[in-house]
Design a protein around this motif. Structure first.
Motif, PDB file in Angstrom:
ATOM      1  N   THR A 198       8.461  65.185  53.318  1.00 31.78           N
ATOM      2  CA  THR A 198       8.129  64.111  54.252  1.00 31.78           C
ATOM      3  C   THR A 198       8.552  64.476  55.667  1.00 31.78           C
ATOM      4  O   THR A 198       7.793  64.293  56.633  1.00 31.78           O
ATOM      5  CB  THR A 198       8.800  62.798  53.820  1.00 31.78           C
ATOM      6  N   VAL A 199       9.761  64.994  55.804  1.00 32.27           N
ATOM      7  CA  VAL A 199      10.235  65.424  57.126  1.00 32.27           C
ATOM      8  C   VAL A 199       9.395  66.574  57.637  1.00 32.27           C
ATOM      9  O   VAL A 199       9.054  66.646  58.835  1.00 32.27           O
ATOM     10  CB  VAL A 199      11.725  65.820  57.050  1.00 32.27           C
ATOM     11  N   GLY A 212      18.079  65.767  52.290  1.00 32.03           N
ATOM     12  CA  GLY A 212      17.237  65.645  51.113  1.00 32.03           C
ATOM     13  C   GLY A 212      17.993  65.968  49.834  1.00 32.03           C
ATOM     14  O   GLY A 212      17.843  65.286  48.811  1.00 32.03           O
ATOM     15  N   VAL A 217      11.841  63.963  50.110  1.00 32.58           N
ATOM     16  CA  VAL A 217      12.459  63.793  51.427  1.00 32.58           C
ATOM     17  C   VAL A 217      12.165  65.003  52.313  1.00 32.58           C
ATOM     18  O   VAL A 217      11.766  64.865  53.492  1.00 32.58           O
ATOM     19  CB  VAL A 217      13.974  63.587  51.286  1.00 32.58           C
ATOM     20  N   ILE A 218      12.336  66.194  51.771  1.00 31.20           N
ATOM     21  CA  ILE A 218      12.150  67.418  52.554  1.00 31.20           C
ATOM     22  C   ILE A 218      10.700  67.552  53.014  1.00 31.20           C
ATOM     23  O   ILE A 218      10.426  67.845  54.195  1.00 31.20           O
ATOM     24  CB  ILE A 218      12.573  68.643  51.727  1.00 31.20           C
ATOM     25  N   ALA A 245      17.914  68.405  57.667  1.00 27.00           N
ATOM     26  CA  ALA A 245      16.982  67.659  56.825  1.00 27.00           C
ATOM     27  C   ALA A 245      17.059  68.129  55.377  1.00 27.00           C
ATOM     28  O   ALA A 245      16.985  67.318  54.440  1.00 27.00           O
ATOM     29  CB  ALA A 245      15.560  67.816  57.358  1.00 27.00           C
ATOM     30  N   PHE A 246      17.199  69.429  55.195  1.00 33.56           N
ATOM     31  CA  PHE A 246      17.363  69.957  53.845  1.00 33.56           C
ATOM     32  C   PHE A 246      18.618  69.381  53.185  1.00 33.56           C
ATOM     33  O   PHE A 246      18.588  68.951  52.023  1.00 33.56           O
ATOM     34  CB  PHE A 246      17.453  71.479  53.884  1.00 33.56           C
ATOM     35  N   ALA A 269      14.679  64.855  46.171  1.00 30.98           N
ATOM     36  CA  ALA A 269      15.007  65.784  47.259  1.00 30.98           C
ATOM     37  C   ALA A 269      13.757  66.401  47.859  1.00 30.98           C
ATOM     38  O   ALA A 269      13.609  66.494  49.087  1.00 30.98           O
ATOM     39  CB  ALA A 269      15.946  66.874  46.743  1.00 30.98           C
ATOM     40  N   ALA A 286      20.289  63.033  48.994  1.00 31.63           N
ATOM     41  CA  ALA A 286      19.538  61.917  48.411  1.00 31.63           C
ATOM     42  C   ALA A 286      19.158  62.214  46.965  1.00 31.63           C
ATOM     43  O   ALA A 286      19.239  61.343  46.086  1.00 31.63           O
ATOM     44  CB  ALA A 286      18.282  61.649  49.241  1.00 31.63           C
ATOM     45  N   GLY A 287      18.754  63.442  46.694  1.00 30.66           N
ATOM     46  CA  GLY A 287      18.384  63.821  45.343  1.00 30.66           C
ATOM     47  C   GLY A 287      19.548  63.752  44.374  1.00 30.66           C
ATOM     48  O   GLY A 287      19.394  63.287  43.233  1.00 30.66           O
TER      49      GLY A 287
END
Length: 402
Positions: free
Chosen positions: A150-151, A165, A147-148, A161-162, A144, A168-169
């Motif tokens: 990276t964005v 992420g 991803v966060i 986006a949060f 997570a 995905a986590g």
């Protein structure tokens, strides 16, 4: 026993600590108002996860999941509840205008992923594999966070986006935790012949009970939102998050006690009220020590975490609520595994309704949002006393689930 109890606290600490870090990231990167909106959405996710925890998670601990029909029933119940809750949450968030389509979809995906990952955690906890449970949560957090960040580095960071992420986590954590489960637990069975009724009979009451506390928090947020706005929600939630280490210790021991009492019940030995009393005393002493430290550290720690200083009165109010939780959880676990889950739910529902009513009255009288957790604390303490009276009563218990 002490080592397992410590492991339970560590596992709960990992989960709660990860939630705390994610909320701190939202507060610092998106601002206190967006944090207030995130708190409402995240609260709904916690409510939905609590439903699945009670319906499926507690049922797999108490019922004989080695039986094929029971195992199929657990799988089917997880599938039904996670899909229905995700779809319902998407429609409510989108149709009310609280979130746009993309944000609502990612919110629903995160909710479903949370539900599945929670059952993987509960399976590990049922085997008292608390270190593996903590590793599962940490693996999900790493994904997570990747991803966060990276964005954040490559584009514009948003609440959507949060949520993406986090989703995905949780998917990664569910897969990782599944690989850590004992080989005998790793298989799925066909859904034909699923004994959904047995899972429902026990899990319904546990699911309803599990949802009470997060639902109470969600209602409180909505009441504050209506009366004082998103900023007040964010500040009150920041104070609650600041005190969350206290709740995580209590929740960790509660998970351990539920499994321990369930194992004792299966072996034909009822759980000990005296043991529950000792746990309550230990938790109360720990609560006092942690509360003193938390209040003293407010001027230094809260600006570092949230970029604002939390209201000391709100912190004290949430600490009082944490003390009430210490009284409630051991007796609730003892009553539930003994077949009194209906009575436990009725008591918890009563104190929840009392807490909401008291909060509404306080808001109507012009009370500050920071004082509202005191109402929750008093109602919860009354519920804890009622639960203790239940488990020490000599009345005939309700018939346990098969």
């Amino acid at each position: 026993m002490k080592r397992k109890a410590l492991g339970a606290v560590i596992a709960q600490a990992a989960q709660a600590g990860i939630g705390l870090l994610l909320q701190i990231l939202v507060a610092r990167l998106l601002g206190i108002e967006e944090y207030g909106r995130f708190a409402i959405l995240y609260g709904v996710v916690i409510v939905a996860t609590a439903v699945v925890t009670g319906l499926v998670g507690d049922s797999l601990v108490v019922l004989e999941r080695s039986q094929r029909a029971i195992r199929a029933g657990l799988e089917l119940m997880l599938l039904i509840t996670s899909v229905l809750l995700a779809v319902g949450s998407f429609l409510i968030a989108w149709l009310t205008g609280f979130s746009d389509v993309l944000e609502s979809a990612l919110f629903a995906l995160a909710l479903a992923a949370f539900a599945v990952e929670e059952i993987v955690r509960r399976m590990l906890i049922a085997h008292l594999s608390f270190v593996r449970t903590a590793l599962t949560d940490l693996a999900g957090f790493v994904v997570a966070l990747a991803v966060i960040l990276t964005v954040h580095v490559t584009g514009t960071l948003t609440l959507a986006a949060f949520l993406g992420g986090i989703a995905a986590g949780q998917v990664a954590a569910a897969f990782f935790g599944w690989r850590l489960m004992p080989r005998s637990e790793r298989h799925l069975v066909g859904l034909r012949g699923a004994d959904l009724a047995a899972v429902w009979r026990y899990g319904m009451w546990r699911g309803l009970q599990q949802v009470l506390r997060p639902s109470l928090f969600t209602v409180l947020r909505l009441l504050v939102l209506a009366g004082a706005g998103l900023t007040a929600v964010g500040l009150l939630e920041a104070a609650r998050t600041y005190t969350s280490p206290l709740i995580l210790v209590i929740s960790g021991l509660s998970s351990f006690l539920f499994v321990r009492f369930a194992d004792q019940h299966k072996a034909g030995a009822g759980g000990s009220v005296r043991e529950a009393d000792r746990v309550v005393l230990f938790l109360l002493l720990g609560t006092v020590l942690m509360s003193v430290a938390a209040v003293v550290l407010i001027p230094w720690v809260s600006p570092l975490l949230f970029d604002v200083q939390v209201d000391p009165l709100a912190v004290i109010a949430w600490l009082a609520y944490g003390m009430s939780v210490a009284i409630v959880t051991p007796y609730g676990a003892l009553g539930a595994v003994g077949g009194r889950q209906i009575a436990v739910f009725v008591i918890r529902l009563s104190d929840t309704i009392l807490a909401i009513a008291a909060a509404v009255v306080m808001i109507a009288l012009g009370a500050e949002a920071s004082t509202l957790p005191f109402a929750l604390a008093v109602a919860s303490m009354l519920g804890g006393l009622g639960l203790r009276a239940l488990v020490v009563s000599r009345g005939r218990p309700e018939r346990p689930a098969p």
